[in-house]
Design a protein around this motif. Sequence first.
Motif, PDB file in Angstrom:
ATOM      1  N   ARG A  30       5.135  35.032 -33.758  1.00 34.07           N
ATOM      2  CA  ARG A  30       5.006  35.857 -34.974  1.00 34.07           C
ATOM      3  C   ARG A  30       4.010  36.985 -34.749  1.00 34.07           C
ATOM      4  O   ARG A  30       4.242  38.126 -35.156  1.00 34.07           O
ATOM      5  N   TYR A  31       2.897  36.649 -34.097  1.00 39.66           N
ATOM      6  CA  TYR A  31       1.866  37.669 -33.869  1.00 39.66           C
ATOM      7  C   TYR A  31       2.407  38.815 -33.008  1.00 39.66           C
ATOM      8  O   TYR A  31       2.211  39.990 -33.332  1.00 39.66           O
ATOM      9  N   GLY A  46      -6.786  39.402 -32.376  1.00 40.79           N
ATOM     10  CA  GLY A  46      -5.651  39.044 -33.216  1.00 40.79           C
ATOM     11  C   GLY A  46      -4.938  37.799 -32.717  1.00 40.79           C
ATOM     12  O   GLY A  46      -4.542  36.938 -33.504  1.00 40.79           O
ATOM     13  N   LEU A  47      -4.784  37.697 -31.405  1.00 41.06           N
ATOM     14  CA  LEU A  47      -4.149  36.518 -30.825  1.00 41.06           C
ATOM     15  C   LEU A  47      -4.980  35.265 -31.104  1.00 41.06           C
ATOM     16  O   LEU A  47      -4.455  34.205 -31.414  1.00 41.06           O
ATOM     17  N   ALA A  50      -4.478  34.361 -34.686  1.00 43.20           N
ATOM     18  CA  ALA A  50      -3.133  33.813 -34.888  1.00 43.20           C
ATOM     19  C   ALA A  50      -3.088  32.333 -34.527  1.00 43.20           C
ATOM     20  O   ALA A  50      -2.352  31.556 -35.132  1.00 43.20           O
ATOM     21  N   ALA A  51      -3.901  31.943 -33.555  1.00 42.47           N
ATOM     22  CA  ALA A  51      -3.959  30.535 -33.144  1.00 42.47           C
ATOM     23  C   ALA A  51      -4.799  29.707 -34.102  1.00 42.47           C
ATOM     24  O   ALA A  51      -4.866  28.490 -33.977  1.00 42.47           O
ATOM     25  N   GLY A  52      -5.458  30.365 -35.061  1.00 40.27           N
ATOM     26  CA  GLY A  52      -6.317  29.653 -36.010  1.00 40.27           C
ATOM     27  C   GLY A  52      -7.690  29.393 -35.444  1.00 40.27           C
ATOM     28  O   GLY A  52      -8.368  28.455 -35.846  1.00 40.27           O
ATOM     29  N   CYS A  53      -8.109  30.207 -34.518  1.00 40.13           N
ATOM     30  CA  CYS A  53      -9.386  30.020 -33.841  1.00 40.13           C
ATOM     31  C   CYS A  53     -10.246  31.260 -34.055  1.00 40.13           C
ATOM     32  O   CYS A  53      -9.732  32.341 -34.327  1.00 40.13           O
ATOM     33  N   ALA A  80       1.023  33.189 -23.629  1.00 40.30           N
ATOM     34  CA  ALA A  80       0.631  34.210 -24.605  1.00 40.30           C
ATOM     35  C   ALA A  80      -0.431  35.145 -24.028  1.00 40.30           C
ATOM     36  O   ALA A  80      -0.367  36.366 -24.227  1.00 40.30           O
ATOM     37  N   LEU A  81      -1.398  34.597 -23.319  1.00 39.26           N
ATOM     38  CA  LEU A  81      -2.441  35.434 -22.725  1.00 39.26           C
ATOM     39  C   LEU A  81      -1.860  36.375 -21.673  1.00 39.26           C
ATOM     40  O   LEU A  81      -2.220  37.554 -21.620  1.00 39.26           O
TER      41      LEU A  81
END
Length: 139
Positions: A30-31, A46-47, A50-53, A80-81
């Motif tokens: 989604r991000y 932002g990433l 998005a992970a909630g961290c 993702a990274l």
Amino acid sequence: MAECKNNNGALWSRKYTNKNSGELREAFARYFEEHPNKSNPPTITGLTRAAGCHEFRRLQDWALNESPGVEIVADITKEALIKLYEQYETWGILHNGNPAFVIFMMKNFGFTDRTEIGLDHTADSFIAELNAAISKKEN
């Protein structure tokens, strides 16, 4: 479990394991869908959010943690990274033209221009070995 904690050990995010790793994959997807181009590029911050961290270093920890039960989380985070690194490299090379940007980007991703040299012996172990040798010689 993959989780984010602040410096005091307080939990700041959800826990991800292999069982709910699909949620993490969806959050990253989604991000990236929301940040498709250079006018609205994806960012490491932002990433992370998005992970909630709330700490980027935790994403790196997740990527390195291949313990049983979270190895899928590690793979998803690495993926993702790498996607983020690739987009930054492409954008920086094609649209920026400033070599300082690439250096800034790489340092923000945790790369360093210094070499850390580890020593096999600490000062304490060296002194202990020296004292043992002196004692042995005296006897």
